[in-house]
Design an enzyme around this catalytic site. Structure first.
Site, PDB file in Angstrom:
ATOM      1  N   ASP A 104       0.814  -1.213   0.000  1.00 17.69           N
ATOM      2  CA  ASP A 104       0.000   0.000   0.000  1.00 17.69           C
ATOM      3  C   ASP A 104       0.852   1.268   0.000  1.00 17.69           C
ATOM      4  OD1 ASP A 104      -2.564  -1.377   0.180  1.00 17.69           O
ATOM      5  OD2 ASP A 104      -1.922  -1.933   2.196  1.00 17.69           O
ATOM      6  N   GLY A 105       2.103   1.176   0.456  1.00 19.16           N
ATOM      7  CA  GLY A 105       2.963   2.346   0.522  1.00 19.16           C
ATOM      8  C   GLY A 105       3.268   2.945  -0.843  1.00 19.16           C
ATOM      9  N   ARG A 108       9.965  -8.436   7.173  1.00 18.13           N
ATOM     10  CA  ARG A 108       9.363  -8.296   5.853  1.00 18.13           C
ATOM     11  C   ARG A 108       9.523  -9.557   5.016  1.00 18.13           C
ATOM     12  NH1 ARG A 108       7.532  -4.506   2.351  1.00 18.13           N
ATOM     13  NH2 ARG A 108       7.716  -2.873   3.917  1.00 18.13           N
ATOM     14  N   GLY A 115       0.575   2.673   5.720  1.00 13.97           N
ATOM     15  CA  GLY A 115       1.729   1.829   5.984  1.00 13.97           C
ATOM     16  C   GLY A 115       3.052   2.561   6.026  1.00 13.97           C
ATOM     17  N   ARG A 163       4.278 -11.429   8.921  1.00 17.78           N
ATOM     18  CA  ARG A 163       5.024 -10.480   9.763  1.00 17.78           C
ATOM     19  C   ARG A 163       4.094  -9.739  10.714  1.00 17.78           C
ATOM     20  NH1 ARG A 163       5.638  -5.155   5.818  1.00 17.78           N
ATOM     21  NH2 ARG A 163       5.294  -3.861   7.642  1.00 17.78           N
ATOM     22  N   SER A 177       3.447  -6.677   1.432  1.00 21.49           N
ATOM     23  CA  SER A 177       3.100  -7.505   2.590  1.00 21.49           C
ATOM     24  C   SER A 177       1.649  -7.345   3.002  1.00 21.49           C
ATOM     25  CB  SER A 177       4.013  -7.143   3.776  1.00 21.49           C
ATOM     26  OG  SER A 177       5.361  -7.350   3.466  1.00 21.49           O
TER      27      SER A 177
END
Length: 521
Positions: free
Chosen positions: A219-220, A323, A479, A329, A250
C-alpha cells in the site's frame, strides 16, 4: 513476423497471428495486417477475424473466456446508460477467471523500464521496440462508456521489486503479464529503485500517454503515487487518472478491499494478484474517497487507505524487520506488541456523519489541493458541533477508508463507505491482552464487532482531529511512517478513479462536494 512500418520497429511481431488466420497480426495501432513481405489478408481471413473479435470464435481453453462474457454484458449495459450518470456495473459471480473484456486490439508497449530499459536477460522477456504514440484524452473517446477504460488500453505499471518477499517482478512476469497480453492490455513497466521514487516518476510523467497507472507493491507505493499526482501543477486533472492496485507487498489492504468490492471471496498471495489483474482486464472503474491530512508542523499529505496511531501503527512499522516473512510479519508483530502493551495519551475529536451539514468557509484553511470545508486551523479548538471523546487514554486509533487492514484483516465488515465517509475505530485503555488478541483473531473473518467489546468503538465520520499528548508512538499513513504530532483530516468524496469490479459503488455522491469527474483522464 515483424511490426508494421507504422510501428517503426524491426523485431518480433507485435502480436501472434489470430487463431485460424496465419496471415493476420495486429500492429501497434490495432489494425489488421499481414506479416511483412506477405500479401495482405484475404477477405475470408478478415471475415474470420471479425467473427473472432465479435466473440463468436474464442480461444479454446482461454483462462479469460468466462470473464470476457461477463464484462461484455457490462459494457453493453454501460453504453446504454444515460450520459449524465456514473456507470456502476456489478462484478461477476463465482470464480474470477474467464475471457478478457477487451476486443483483441494489438499493442507493442510491453517494455521494461527502471528509468532506462530493463534488458531481456534481467527481465526474462524478449525486448520489443517501443512505438511512438500521441497522448489522448478519454473525454474524446466517443465509444468509451463512463466508468470504463477504453479499448485499446495503455497502462503504466510501477513495480517495487523489493516489496513483500522480493518476488514482485517474478510474479509480474509469470502471473500478471500473460493475463494482460491475453486481454491485449498494452503496458510499460517501470521499477522503483528507492523510497519516493514512484512519487518522482509520476510527478514528471506525461500522463496523457496512459489510460491508467497500475501499482504493483504494497500500500505504501500507492501512497507515493497519489501524493506525487497531488504535487503536480496540474493536480486537479492528474488525480483523475485511473489507478489500479496489484498486490505485491506484505499488507495489500487496498487490493484486498477492491477484491471484496468485486464480490470475490477473501483470498491472499497469488490468488489475490490474479483477481486484481482480471479486474484490470475487465477495465471497470469506480470512484473512491481521498483523505487529506494536515499536521501541526504544516505538512499536507493524502491517504488512500488509512491512518493509524498506537497498537496498529506500532505493529505495522515494528514488523518491517520481518518483511521477508510476507504477511505473517503482522501476526508476529502483534504477539510481540501484546507482550508489552502500551497506552497512548491524546485528545480525539471527530465530526460524525449526522452532523456534517455545517461547513467552515474554505478560506479558513489555506492550502493547495481540495478545499477542507470541515476543518479549522489546528491552533483553534474544534467547532462546537464536533464530538470530543472524553477519554484520553487509548490502545489504538484507526481511520480507515476501506474494508481491509491487510489481506487477512477484515477490519470494516460493515462494508464499503459511502461517498465522503470513512470509518473511525478506537480502543480505549483498560482492554485486557486476552480480549485484544480475540479481537485481532476475529478480525480475520470480520467477526470482531460481534464480540461486543465495550472498549472498541466504531463511528462513521467525515473528519477527525487527533492530538497526542507526547511523542510516544508513531503514526502510520497507508503503511508509511509519519512523526507523532497533532493531525487532522477530512475525507473528500469520489476524488479519484480506481479499477474496481464492484457493484456496490458508494452511494450519495451526487449530493456531495465532488461527483466523479466527467471522464477519467
Amino acid at each position: 513476423m515483424y511490426c508494421s512500418d507504422a510501428c517503426g520497429a524491426a523485431g518480433p511481431a507485435c502480436a501472434p497471428a489470430l487463431p485460424g488466420t496465419p496471415n493476420i497480426v495486429r500492429n501497434s495501432f490495432g489494425e489488421l495486417q499481414g506479416p511483412l513481405g506477405e500479401k495482405p489478408p484475404s477477405r475470408s481471413d478478415l471475415v474470420h477475424c471479425n467473427a473472432f473479435l465479435s466473440g463468436s470464435a474464442l480461444l479454446p481453453d482461454s483462462p479469460l473466456q468466462d470473464f470476457k462474457k461477463r464484462c461484455k454484458e457490462r459494457d453493453l449495459a454501460a453504453s446504454g446508460n444515460d450520459e449524465g450518470a456514473l456507470t456502476a456495473q456489478g462484478g461477476g459471480e463465482g470464480e474470477p477467471h474467464g475471457q478478457s473484456p477487451d476486443t483483441r486490439l494489438g499493442n507493442t508497449d510491453k517494455e521494461l523500464h527502471t528509468g532506462a530499459a530493463v534488458t531481456s536477460s534481467s527481465a526474462g522477456a524478449a525486448p520489443v521496440a517501443p512505438c511512438q504514440r500521441e497522448p489522448r484524452d478519454l473525454a474524446m473517446q466517443p465509444d468509451c462508456p463512463r466508468g470504463l477504460l477504453p479499448r485499446p488500453c495503455r497502462v503504466l505499471v510501477l513495480l517495487n521489486p523489493r516489496g513483500g518477499k522480493g518476488k514482485a517482478l517474478k510474479l509480474f512476469q509469470s502471473r500478471v503479464r500473460p493475463l494482460l497480453e491475453e486481454a491485449e492490455v498494452s503496458f510499460k513497466l517501470m521499477l522503483t529503485e528507492r523510497q519516493n521514487h514512484a512519487r518522482e516518476l509520476v510527478c514528471a510523467e506525461e500522463l496523457g500517454h496512459w489510460d491508467a497507472l497500475a501499482v504493483m507493491s504494497g500500500d505504501g507505493l500507492m501512497h507515493e503515487v497519489v501524493n506525487g499526482l497531488m504535487e503536480r501543477p496540474d493536480w486537479e486533472s492528474a488525480i483523475q487518472k485511473p489507478l489500479c492496485s496489484l498486490p505485491g507487498g506484505s499488507g495489500n489492504a487496498l487490493a484486498a478491499s477492491l477484491n471484496y468490492y468485486a464480490g470475490h471471496e477473501q483470498v491472499t498471495n497469488e490468488d489475490l494478484l490474479i483477481n486484481c489483474t482480471l479486474l484490470l482486464c475487465c477495465r471497470q472503474l469506480s470512484p473512491m474517497n481521498l483523505l487529506s491530512l494536515h499536521t501541526a508542523s504544516g505538512r499536507q499529505l493524502y491517504s488512500v487507505l488509512s491512518l493509524s496511531w498506537g497498537f496498529v501503527a506500532d505493529v505495522d512499522l515494528e514488523s518491517e524487520k520481518y518483511r521477508s516473512l510476507g504477511e505473517i510479519r503482522f501476526t508476529v508483530g502483534t504477539f510481540f506488541r501484546l507482550a508489552s502493551l502500551r497506552i497512548y495519551q491524546g485528545q480525539l475529536a471527530y465530526l460524525p456523519v449526522g452532523k456534517a451539514a455545517s461547513k467552515i468557509p474554505a478560506s479558513s484553511l489555506a492550502q493547495k489541493g481540495p478545499a477542507n470545508t470541515y476543518l479549522v486551523p489546528l491552533e483553534e479548538p474544534v467547532p462546537p458541533h464536533w464530538t470530543v471523546v472524553p477519554e484520553q487514554d487509548f490502545v489504538l486509533v484507526l481511520v480507515l477508508l476501506h474494508t481491509h487492514l491487510s489481506t487477512e484483516m477484515f477490519a470494516a465488515p460493515m462494508g464499503r463507505c459511502e461517498a465522503g465517509v470513512m470509518h473511525l475505530f478506537y480502543v480505549r485503555a483498560g482492554v485486557s491482552r486476552a480480549m485484544l488478541l480475540r479481537l485481532f483473531l476475529a478480525m480475520q473473518k470480520g467477526k470482531h464487532m460481534d464480540l461486543d467489546c465495550p472498549y472498541l468503538v466504531h463511528v462513521p465520520v467525515v473528519a477527525f482531529r487527533l492530538e497526542p499528548r507526547n511523542q510516544r508512538g508513531v503514526f502510520s499513513v497507508d503503511g508509511e511512517l509519519m512523526v507523532c504530532e497533532a493531525v487532522q483530516g477530512q475525507v473528500h468524496p469520489n476524488y479519484l478513479w480506481m479499477v474496481c469490479g464492484g457493484s456496490d459503488s458508494p452511494s450519495g455522491w451526487d449530493s456531495q462536494r465532488r461527483p466523479p469527474p466527467e471522464e477519467p483522464i
